[in-house]
Design an enzyme around this catalytic site. Structure first.
Site, PDB file in Angstrom:
ATOM      1  N   HIS B 190     -45.237 -38.154  59.638  1.00  0.00           N
ATOM      2  CA  HIS B 190     -46.188 -39.146  59.159  1.00  0.00           C
ATOM      3  C   HIS B 190     -47.123 -38.553  58.104  1.00  0.00           C
ATOM      4  O   HIS B 190     -47.380 -39.156  57.059  1.00  0.00           O
ATOM      5  CB  HIS B 190     -46.978 -39.658  60.370  1.00  0.00           C
ATOM      6  CG  HIS B 190     -47.978 -40.682  60.032  1.00  0.00           C
ATOM      7  ND1 HIS B 190     -47.624 -41.955  59.645  1.00  0.00           N
ATOM      8  CD2 HIS B 190     -49.317 -40.621  59.972  1.00  0.00           C
ATOM      9  CE1 HIS B 190     -48.724 -42.631  59.389  1.00  0.00           C
ATOM     10  NE2 HIS B 190     -49.761 -41.857  59.583  1.00  0.00           N
ATOM     11  N   ARG B 297     -31.083 -36.849  50.165  1.00  0.00           N
ATOM     12  CA  ARG B 297     -31.055 -36.712  51.626  1.00  0.00           C
ATOM     13  C   ARG B 297     -31.040 -38.105  52.240  1.00  0.00           C
ATOM     14  O   ARG B 297     -31.777 -38.983  51.813  1.00  0.00           O
ATOM     15  CB  ARG B 297     -32.279 -35.951  52.103  1.00  0.00           C
ATOM     16  CG  ARG B 297     -32.391 -34.546  51.555  1.00  0.00           C
ATOM     17  CD  ARG B 297     -33.595 -33.850  52.160  1.00  0.00           C
ATOM     18  NE  ARG B 297     -33.631 -32.441  51.841  1.00  0.00           N
ATOM     19  CZ  ARG B 297     -34.365 -31.923  50.859  1.00  0.00           C
ATOM     20  NH1 ARG B 297     -35.106 -32.721  50.102  1.00  0.00           N
ATOM     21  NH2 ARG B 297     -34.356 -30.634  50.618  1.00  0.00           N
ATOM     22  N   ARG B 333     -25.897 -36.593  50.195  1.00  0.00           N
ATOM     23  CA  ARG B 333     -25.521 -35.743  51.322  1.00  0.00           C
ATOM     24  C   ARG B 333     -25.455 -36.598  52.574  1.00  0.00           C
ATOM     25  O   ARG B 333     -26.380 -37.362  52.859  1.00  0.00           O
ATOM     26  CB  ARG B 333     -26.544 -34.633  51.501  1.00  0.00           C
ATOM     27  CG  ARG B 333     -26.193 -33.695  52.651  1.00  0.00           C
ATOM     28  CD  ARG B 333     -27.180 -32.573  52.782  1.00  0.00           C
ATOM     29  NE  ARG B 333     -28.440 -33.054  53.318  1.00  0.00           N
ATOM     30  CZ  ARG B 333     -29.514 -32.292  53.470  1.00  0.00           C
ATOM     31  NH1 ARG B 333     -29.477 -31.034  53.084  1.00  0.00           N
ATOM     32  NH2 ARG B 333     -30.620 -32.780  53.969  1.00  0.00           N
ATOM     33  N   GLU B 431     -24.231 -23.263  53.186  1.00  0.00           N
ATOM     34  CA  GLU B 431     -25.493 -22.866  53.810  1.00  0.00           C
ATOM     35  C   GLU B 431     -25.296 -22.064  55.092  1.00  0.00           C
ATOM     36  O   GLU B 431     -26.238 -21.805  55.814  1.00  0.00           O
ATOM     37  CB  GLU B 431     -26.378 -24.085  54.047  1.00  0.00           C
ATOM     38  CG  GLU B 431     -25.683 -25.250  54.706  1.00  0.00           C
ATOM     39  CD  GLU B 431     -26.556 -26.516  54.756  1.00  0.00           C
ATOM     40  OE1 GLU B 431     -27.769 -26.420  54.553  1.00  0.00           O
ATOM     41  OE2 GLU B 431     -25.984 -27.592  55.020  1.00  0.00           O
ATOM     42  N   ASN B 454     -32.125 -22.498  52.059  1.00  0.00           N
ATOM     43  CA  ASN B 454     -32.998 -22.407  53.237  1.00  0.00           C
ATOM     44  C   ASN B 454     -32.222 -22.043  54.495  1.00  0.00           C
ATOM     45  O   ASN B 454     -32.576 -21.119  55.213  1.00  0.00           O
ATOM     46  CB  ASN B 454     -33.750 -23.718  53.459  1.00  0.00           C
ATOM     47  CG  ASN B 454     -34.565 -24.112  52.242  1.00  0.00           C
ATOM     48  OD1 ASN B 454     -34.650 -23.344  51.290  1.00  0.00           O
ATOM     49  ND2 ASN B 454     -35.144 -25.285  52.268  1.00  0.00           N
ATOM     50  N   ASP B 455     -31.158 -22.786  54.750  1.00  0.00           N
ATOM     51  CA  ASP B 455     -30.359 -22.464  55.930  1.00  0.00           C
ATOM     52  C   ASP B 455     -29.582 -21.165  55.744  1.00  0.00           C
ATOM     53  O   ASP B 455     -29.415 -20.398  56.681  1.00  0.00           O
ATOM     54  CB  ASP B 455     -29.396 -23.611  56.274  1.00  0.00           C
ATOM     55  CG  ASP B 455     -30.055 -24.626  57.202  1.00  0.00           C
ATOM     56  OD1 ASP B 455     -30.970 -24.230  57.960  1.00  0.00           O
ATOM     57  OD2 ASP B 455     -29.661 -25.814  57.184  1.00  0.00           O
ATOM     58  N   ARG B 465     -38.196 -19.235  59.808  1.00  0.00           N
ATOM     59  CA  ARG B 465     -39.361 -19.142  58.937  1.00  0.00           C
ATOM     60  C   ARG B 465     -40.582 -19.856  59.509  1.00  0.00           C
ATOM     61  O   ARG B 465     -41.688 -19.697  59.025  1.00  0.00           O
ATOM     62  CB  ARG B 465     -39.045 -19.696  57.555  1.00  0.00           C
ATOM     63  CG  ARG B 465     -38.937 -21.185  57.525  1.00  0.00           C
ATOM     64  CD  ARG B 465     -39.193 -21.642  56.121  1.00  0.00           C
ATOM     65  NE  ARG B 465     -38.503 -22.889  55.905  1.00  0.00           N
ATOM     66  CZ  ARG B 465     -38.469 -23.493  54.757  1.00  0.00           C
ATOM     67  NH1 ARG B 465     -39.042 -22.936  53.722  1.00  0.00           N
ATOM     68  NH2 ARG B 465     -37.858 -24.633  54.635  1.00  0.00           N
ATOM     69  N   CYS B 502     -29.343 -25.951  45.457  1.00  0.00           N
ATOM     70  CA  CYS B 502     -30.280 -27.031  45.758  1.00  0.00           C
ATOM     71  C   CYS B 502     -31.330 -26.618  46.779  1.00  0.00           C
ATOM     72  O   CYS B 502     -32.107 -27.412  47.237  1.00  0.00           O
ATOM     73  CB  CYS B 502     -29.540 -28.274  46.238  1.00  0.00           C
ATOM     74  SG  CYS B 502     -28.800 -28.097  47.852  1.00  0.00           S
TER      75      CYS B 502
END
Lengths: 85, 577
Positions: B190, B297, B333, B431, B454-455, B465, B502
């Site tokens: 939120h 996404r 994706r 990833e 990231n992954d 992280r 990406c």
């Protein structure tokens, strides 16, 4: 929870006692607490049992809401911040 | 002074006083009552319900609420308060257990919340936050304390909270709020949505910060890098003032780059695409000069709206975006839920969700859900340059399985003569280390790779992280991670398939030269960062980048690599740091 709210609102319009079952659990269709705790996610099959003078109308209205109107979901409900075009 | 790193979910930089909204558990002691007091406690519950209903009704019709979704949320809360069986559960508890009204409210609402939190469905488990919100309102009515609706703010503040609830955000005027920093939350929480809507910086998932902040702490929030600085010293404040000032100027300067190509000084063209989390960000990609969407996404479809998205929902969402991009690529994706993507941090019932049933694995085990999305996607594929991307592919078998299902769906569409693009490009996210190491095999079965750093970092370095004890080890500037990226790029080029990056590194200025030097020519990044990255690209030559990448290839420690690429980037574009 919006669908649960719509469901409860429709059920509340009828005098009949309305019960909803999902698997072994049966709850009161007029209680939003019980309905949300039923955890009926999309694709779940629900059994609706109504007893009372307007039982038929009640089940028809609920069926209509779930199967026909699909909870008034407009296609692609968007998160906040989206401007509709 | 304390510097904390979280996840940047809304860009910008602000410096202001901290305003702590403590929404952590109010501990309600279990207090027993005498049987003779039962009636009066039950009366108190009734009164609290009545007050809460009144307040919600006012809030709902009040002018402070400008969004339908929030109105909906309050409507649900109202239904709860009007639910006789809900209230009965609380009063029954008082009758049976002989406790105070506060204790009964708290116990019952927590029971309900933990029931929701325990359900392995992100949409439902997210609803636990609503129950806490209701609990808080009732308790405040019982205790008679004023709610945490703030007085009209007299000065600019940065809100610090555990996790902002809809009530909290609806309860204060937004004009004086300069940022949100929360302990919990993710990209789709939120807090993130509201911050984006308001255009103020936000950083979430900061861990325990409330205790480090006092009421008159000053705070710097950096929504570009995901950092907050608590009680900064004068030097740091000065530094950030300049940074904020530079950002503004840079912003103006960069706006002029919008229509210029992302080409290096020696004429090598780079494609800059945008990562899109919500459909409204697609607009920003265009505004910032992005040449398409490199990562669309689709999780928002599952997390908002309340029901599982229908084929039509998918179709409409993709159609709108691809139409507005007129022939430019839009890489969509498929659903990537599970693990950290579950809102409010509620996990599925898995001891190790990051290694569990997430993403493509979940899709392959829930075919109706997966096929619904693929049907919507394929139908939209005739409207423009849609490309399909599967996340978290771990091996060739998974890729083949996913493609087989795609073919099944195509056959279904054929049967009903529904048009789609039979040659729709299909690619995968690289990833996982297993995908990176077998990239040469995977390349034969797909049209493009997109490296999700990231992954890839998390799985390669075995570092979470979000865990403050180890998060400093989380970086792409690591010999192992760079080694994998290098070999993936090599394999993609050899197989002559598309390649892009990406992950977050694509929007970190210090990594741009390195990526170019390693052979990357397509970057997909957060839309606000596109102009800055373009500026860097326009300031360098490929020769310099190649030299830098070769040099980095010989380095053996994170620190050495980090310092080296940072120094190089600072020389190119000092104002970005």
């Amino acid at each position: 929870m919006r669908p649960a709210m719509l469901f409860v609102d429709v059920a509340g319009r009828y005098h009949s006692d309305i019960r909803v079952s999902h698997g072994p659990t049966t709850v009161d269709a007029k209680s939003i607490m019980q309905m949300t705790m039923l955890a009926a996610t999309c694709g779940t099959t629900l059994k609706i049992l109504a007893q009372g003078d307007d039982a038929r109308q009640a089940t028809d209205a609920l069926r209509e809401l779930v199967e026909v109107q699909m909870f008034h979901e407009t296609p692609a409900k968007r998160p906040l911040g989206e401007t509709k075009t | 002074m304390e510097i904390r790193k979280g996840i940047a979910v809304s860009p910008g930089v602000s410096i202001a006083r901290a305003l702590v909204m403590d929404s952590r558990e109010q501990r309600i002691p279990r207090r027993s009552i005498l049987p003779s007091q039962k009636a009066s406690e039950i009366d108190r519950v009734a009164q609290a319900f009545q007050d809460a209903i009144q307040e919600l009704t006012k809030l709902q019709s009040g002018t402070t609420i400008d969004q339908d979704n929030i109105r909906d949320i309050f409507a649900v809360h109202l239904r709860f308060l009007q639910d006789a069986s809900f209230r009965k559960r609380i009063t029954d508890f008082i009758e049976k257990e002989l406790t105070t009204a506060e204790c009964a409210v708290s116990t019952i609402l927590r029971e309900i919340a933990s029931h929701f939190a325990g359900i392995g469905d992100p949409y439902i488990s997210e609803r636990a936050a609503d129950i806490y919100d209701i609990e808080k309102r009732l308790l405040q009515k019982l205790v008679g304390k004023s709610r945490d609706v703030m007085d009209p703010l007299r000065e600019e503040v940065i809100i610090i909270a555990n996790d902002l609830t809809p009530t909290q955000t609806a309860g204060f005027s937004k004009t004086q709020v300069r940022g949100f920093a929360t302990e919990k939350g993710g990209r789709t929480s939120h807090t993130a949505i509201i911050a984006r809507t308001l255009g103020i910086p936000a950083v979430v998932a900061l861990g325990d910060i409330i205790d480090s902040v006092s009421e008159d702490s000053r705070v710097i929030i950096d929504g570009n890098r995901g950092v907050i600085v608590i009680d900064p010293n004068e030097d740091t404040i000065q530094e950030y003032r300049e940074y904020a000032q530079n950002l503004r100027q840079l912003g103006l300067k960069l706006d002029s780059l919008k229509n210029k190509p992302a080409t290096t000084r020696d004429g090598v063209a780079v494609t800059l695409l945008g990562n899109v989390e919500f459909p409204d960000e697609a607009k920003m990609v265009k505004e910032k000069g992005g040449q398409g969407i490199g990562l669309y996404r689709t999780e928002f479809l599952y997390l908002y709206g309340g029901t599982e998205p229908t084929e039509e929902d998918h179709y409409q969402a993709y159609a709108e975006t691809v139409r507005s991009f007129e022939g430019k690529p839009v890489v969509i994706r498929t659903m990537d839920l599970g693990a950290d993507k579950v809102p409010h941090g509620h996990k599925l019932h898995e001891p190790n969700p990051v290694l569990g049933l997430r993403s493509i694995r979940y899709c392959l085990q829930n075919l109706p859900l997966f096929k619904t999305q693929l049907r919507g996607l394929l139908r939209a594929s005739v409207l423009g340059d849609i490309r399909i991307m599967f996340p978290l592919i771990g091996n060739l078998q998974e890729l083949r399985q996913a493609k087989m299902i795609l073919r099944d769906v195509m056959e279904d569409l054929d049967e009903y003569a529904v048009p789609y693009n039979p040659l729709v490009p299909v690619g995968i996210m690289i990833e996982t280390p297993s995908a990176a190491l077998t990239a040469s095999m995977l390349a034969g079965d797909c049209d493009f790779f997109s490296i999700g750093t990231n992954d890839l970092i998390q799985y390669t370095l075995a570092v979470d992280r979000a865990n403050e004890h180890v998060s400093t080890m989380f970086t792409a500037a690591d010999p192992a991670v760079l080694g994998l990226i290098r070999s993936v790029i090599h394999d993609a080029h050899k197989a002559k398939i598309g390649l892009s990056v990406c992950g977050e590194v694509a929007s970190e200025p210090e990594f741009i030269m390195l990526l170019l030097g390693m052979g990357v020519r397509t970057l997909s990044l957060a839309p606000p960062m596109i102009p800055e990255v373009k500026q860097i690209i326009r300031s360098v030559s490929i020769e310099d980048c190649n030299h830098l990448a070769r040099k980095v290839g010989t380095m053996d420690s994170q620190r050495q690599i980090k310092n080296y690429i940072r120094d190089a980037a600072m020389k190119i574009m000092p104002e970005a740091f």
